[in-house]
Design a protein around this motif. Structure first.
Motif, PDB file in Angstrom:
ATOM      1  N   GLU A 171       0.828  -1.207   0.000  1.00 26.86           N
ATOM      2  CA  GLU A 171       0.000   0.000   0.000  1.00 26.86           C
ATOM      3  C   GLU A 171       0.857   1.249   0.000  1.00 26.86           C
ATOM      4  O   GLU A 171       2.004   1.236   0.408  1.00 26.86           O
ATOM      5  N   LYS A 172       0.244   2.366  -0.419  1.00 29.47           N
ATOM      6  CA  LYS A 172       0.958   3.643  -0.327  1.00 29.47           C
ATOM      7  C   LYS A 172       0.982   4.110   1.124  1.00 29.47           C
ATOM      8  O   LYS A 172       1.811   4.906   1.521  1.00 29.47           O
ATOM      9  N   SER A 173       0.027   3.625   1.919  1.00 32.84           N
ATOM     10  CA  SER A 173      -0.059   4.065   3.308  1.00 32.84           C
ATOM     11  C   SER A 173       0.877   3.259   4.205  1.00 32.84           C
ATOM     12  O   SER A 173       0.784   2.034   4.285  1.00 32.84           O
ATOM     13  N   GLN A 174       1.771   3.966   4.867  1.00 31.49           N
ATOM     14  CA  GLN A 174       2.708   3.321   5.794  1.00 31.49           C
ATOM     15  C   GLN A 174       1.934   2.644   6.925  1.00 31.49           C
ATOM     16  O   GLN A 174       2.271   1.548   7.351  1.00 31.49           O
ATOM     17  N   HIS A 175       0.867   3.314   7.374  1.00 31.60           N
ATOM     18  CA  HIS A 175       0.049   2.776   8.478  1.00 31.60           C
ATOM     19  C   HIS A 175      -0.554   1.414   8.092  1.00 31.60           C
ATOM     20  O   HIS A 175      -0.509   0.457   8.859  1.00 31.60           O
ATOM     21  N   HIS A 176      -1.090   1.354   6.870  1.00 32.44           N
ATOM     22  CA  HIS A 176      -1.717   0.105   6.418  1.00 32.44           C
ATOM     23  C   HIS A 176      -0.680  -1.004   6.286  1.00 32.44           C
ATOM     24  O   HIS A 176      -0.920  -2.153   6.649  1.00 32.44           O
ATOM     25  N   LYS A 178       2.044  -1.251   7.965  1.00 37.36           N
ATOM     26  CA  LYS A 178       2.445  -1.627   9.331  1.00 37.36           C
ATOM     27  C   LYS A 178       1.447  -2.627   9.910  1.00 37.36           C
ATOM     28  O   LYS A 178       1.832  -3.649  10.483  1.00 37.36           O
ATOM     29  N   GLU A 179       0.142  -2.343   9.726  1.00 36.45           N
ATOM     30  CA  GLU A 179      -0.909  -3.253  10.218  1.00 36.45           C
ATOM     31  C   GLU A 179      -0.757  -4.645   9.594  1.00 36.45           C
ATOM     32  O   GLU A 179      -0.841  -5.663  10.285  1.00 36.45           O
ATOM     33  N   THR A 180      -0.541  -4.671   8.278  1.00 30.62           N
ATOM     34  CA  THR A 180      -0.427  -5.950   7.563  1.00 30.62           C
ATOM     35  C   THR A 180       0.815  -6.717   8.012  1.00 30.62           C
ATOM     36  O   THR A 180       0.759  -7.922   8.275  1.00 30.62           O
ATOM     37  N   ALA A 181       1.947  -6.009   8.122  1.00 32.50           N
ATOM     38  CA  ALA A 181       3.188  -6.665   8.552  1.00 32.50           C
ATOM     39  C   ALA A 181       3.022  -7.243   9.958  1.00 32.50           C
ATOM     40  O   ALA A 181       3.469  -8.359  10.242  1.00 32.50           O
ATOM     41  N   LEU A 182       2.345  -6.490  10.829  1.00 32.27           N
ATOM     42  CA  LEU A 182       2.107  -6.965  12.206  1.00 32.27           C
ATOM     43  C   LEU A 182       1.228  -8.213  12.208  1.00 32.27           C
ATOM     44  O   LEU A 182       1.438  -9.133  12.992  1.00 32.27           O
ATOM     45  N   ARG A 183       0.262  -8.239  11.296  1.00 31.57           N
ATOM     46  CA  ARG A 183      -0.641  -9.398  11.234  1.00 31.57           C
ATOM     47  C   ARG A 183       0.136 -10.658  10.820  1.00 31.57           C
ATOM     48  O   ARG A 183      -0.051 -11.729  11.380  1.00 31.57           O
ATOM     49  N   VAL A 184       1.012 -10.499   9.825  1.00 29.66           N
ATOM     50  CA  VAL A 184       1.824 -11.638   9.381  1.00 29.66           C
ATOM     51  C   VAL A 184       2.783 -12.060  10.499  1.00 29.66           C
ATOM     52  O   VAL A 184       2.988 -13.244  10.760  1.00 29.66           O
ATOM     53  N   LEU A 185       3.351 -11.074  11.186  1.00 26.35           N
ATOM     54  CA  LEU A 185       4.262 -11.382  12.289  1.00 26.35           C
ATOM     55  C   LEU A 185       3.540 -12.159  13.398  1.00 26.35           C
ATOM     56  O   LEU A 185       4.060 -13.161  13.908  1.00 26.35           O
ATOM     57  N   ARG A 186       2.337 -11.715  13.745  1.00 23.92           N
ATOM     58  CA  ARG A 186       1.542 -12.418  14.771  1.00 23.92           C
ATOM     59  C   ARG A 186       1.306 -13.873  14.344  1.00 23.92           C
ATOM     60  O   ARG A 186       1.417 -14.797  15.153  1.00 23.92           O
ATOM     61  N   ALA A 187       0.997 -14.053  13.060  1.00 26.31           N
ATOM     62  CA  ALA A 187       0.743 -15.411  12.551  1.00 26.31           C
ATOM     63  C   ALA A 187       2.005 -16.268  12.663  1.00 26.31           C
ATOM     64  O   ALA A 187       1.947 -17.439  13.020  1.00 26.31           O
ATOM     65  N   ARG A 188       3.159 -15.651  12.371  1.00 27.10           N
ATOM     66  CA  ARG A 188       4.420 -16.412  12.449  1.00 27.10           C
ATOM     67  C   ARG A 188       4.746 -16.783  13.888  1.00 27.10           C
ATOM     68  O   ARG A 188       5.249 -17.871  14.148  1.00 27.10           O
ATOM     69  N   LEU A 189       4.474 -15.882  14.810  1.00 26.26           N
ATOM     70  CA  LEU A 189       4.752 -16.168  16.225  1.00 26.26           C
ATOM     71  C   LEU A 189       3.782 -17.232  16.751  1.00 26.26           C
ATOM     72  O   LEU A 189       4.163 -18.099  17.534  1.00 26.26           O
ATOM     73  N   TYR A 190       2.528 -17.160  16.282  1.00 27.96           N
ATOM     74  CA  TYR A 190       1.540 -18.168  16.658  1.00 27.96           C
ATOM     75  C   TYR A 190       1.976 -19.533  16.120  1.00 27.96           C
ATOM     76  O   TYR A 190       1.916 -20.555  16.802  1.00 27.96           O
ATOM     77  N   ASN A 191       2.469 -19.529  14.884  1.00 29.01           N
ATOM     78  CA  ASN A 191       2.938 -20.771  14.269  1.00 29.01           C
ATOM     79  C   ASN A 191       4.115 -21.343  15.056  1.00 29.01           C
ATOM     80  O   ASN A 191       4.242 -22.556  15.228  1.00 29.01           O
ATOM     81  N   LEU A 192       4.975 -20.444  15.564  1.00 31.79           N
ATOM     82  CA  LEU A 192       6.124 -20.873  16.367  1.00 31.79           C
ATOM     83  C   LEU A 192       5.640 -21.571  17.646  1.00 31.79           C
ATOM     84  O   LEU A 192       6.186 -22.605  18.046  1.00 31.79           O
ATOM     85  N   GLU A 193       4.586 -21.007  18.261  1.00 30.36           N
ATOM     86  CA  GLU A 193       3.995 -21.631  19.457  1.00 30.36           C
ATOM     87  C   GLU A 193       3.504 -23.043  19.135  1.00 30.36           C
ATOM     88  O   GLU A 193       3.740 -23.979  19.891  1.00 30.36           O
ATOM     89  N   LEU A 194       2.815 -23.168  17.985  1.00 24.34           N
ATOM     90  CA  LEU A 194       2.287 -24.479  17.588  1.00 24.34           C
ATOM     91  C   LEU A 194       3.426 -25.467  17.362  1.00 24.34           C
ATOM     92  O   LEU A 194       3.339 -26.633  17.714  1.00 24.34           O
ATOM     93  N   GLN A 195       4.512 -24.964  16.763  1.00 26.04           N
ATOM     94  CA  GLN A 195       5.677 -25.829  16.516  1.00 26.04           C
ATOM     95  C   GLN A 195       6.245 -26.352  17.817  1.00 26.04           C
ATOM     96  O   GLN A 195       6.622 -27.518  17.927  1.00 26.04           O
ATOM     97  N   LYS A 196       6.323 -25.470  18.807  1.00 29.00           N
ATOM     98  CA  LYS A 196       6.868 -25.888  20.109  1.00 29.00           C
ATOM     99  C   LYS A 196       6.000 -26.968  20.703  1.00 29.00           C
ATOM    100  O   LYS A 196       6.492 -27.904  21.319  1.00 29.00           O
TER     101      LYS A 196
END
Length: 264
Positions: A171-176, A178-196
């Motif tokens: 997106e052209k919007s930095q805010h948007h 940031k929201e999307t990157a955070l969502r993917v990051l949350r998913a990756r951290l959740y996936n890490l929990e599942l892996q453990k």
């Protein structure tokens, strides 16, 4: 029979994360335009598959190839058991064909990796401290001359304790972004929990080799004969066009049965 299949599938999709939406990423292997084109063919395959299931597809990040195809894409697929079905697609996909980019018409082998993680959504409690996050802002690297490139709006977020990161430059919007990157990051951290929680899944991830020979999960052969073969289950189809058009249900079903047998 269709009802029985559906009942069996629901039974096979019993893990807590199976019912979640899926975040799917495709990256071409070495080989430039050739593999970037293959990555785009896979993108089309999953988009068609999702449309057939009436799933919603949201493009979270997209980086076009230099001449053709794509350098990377991140999608969010929303619908019943999206992650449960798509986890069968994780791994290296290999294509063998006469290259449309080779003037001498030689046969080429291309690779692309597909990664699928469950979307953590808003209802999963993840303890992420603001102080553990680092944000880097940079310019999007899309085709030149577009307004998306003139401002620094692309965002990469890194979770310092784990080193896991995610980025978005759609997106052209930095805010948007940031929201999307955070969502993917949350998913990756959740996936890490599942892996453990599942040591067996940990072993599967340890086997994530380079995007090259030897580590592929499925081979799509267009020449000298036509066949799609899954190397984990032995499942195969001679109708390559239908498979590339999104008809991958049989491969997914066989994979779920195979996983079920393995974990009994």
């Amino acid at each position: 029979a269709a009802l029985l299949d559906e009942t069996e599938l629901v039974m096979l999709l019993s893990a807590e994360e199976d019912q979640r939406d899926a975040i799917l990423e495709i990256h071409p292997g070495a080989g430039g335009t050739e593999s970037q084109d293959w990555a785009e063919m896979l993108l089309r395959m999953y988009t068609r598959w999702a449309a057939r299931r009436k799933y919603t597809v949201e493009e979270m990040d997209f980086l076009p190839g230099d001449e053709a195809g794509i350098k990377s894409v991140t999608l969010r697929l929303s619908g019943p058991h999206a992650f449960g079905f798509l986890k069968s697609e994780r791994g290296i996909h290999r294509l063998i064909r006469i290259s449309p980019f080779d003037a001498s018409g030689r046969r080429h082998t291309s690779f692309a990796s597909v990664d699928v993680i469950p979307d953590a959504g808003g209802d999963i409690q993840l303890d992420i401290k603001e102080s553990d996050l680092r944000f880097d802002i940079f310019r999007s690297s899309g085709p030149g001359g577009q307004s998306v490139n003139t401002t620094s709006s692309a965002v990469r977020v890194t979770h310092l304790p784990t080193g896991i990161s995610a980025q978005c430059q759609n997106e052209k919007s930095q805010h948007h972004n940031k929201e999307t990157a955070l969502r993917v990051l949350r998913a990756r951290l959740y996936n890490l929990e599942l892996q453990k929680r599942e040591a067996e899944r940990q072993a599967q991830y340890a086997g994530k080799d380079a995007i090259a020979f030897g580590s592929q999960i499925r081979t799509y052969t267009l020449q000298p004969y036509r066949l799609v073969k899954d190397h984990r289950t032995g499942s195969e189809s001679g109708d390559v066009d239908a498979v590339l058009d999104g008809q991958i249900d049989q491969f997914q079903h066989d994979y779920l049965l195979y996983r079920h047998e393995q974990t009994r």
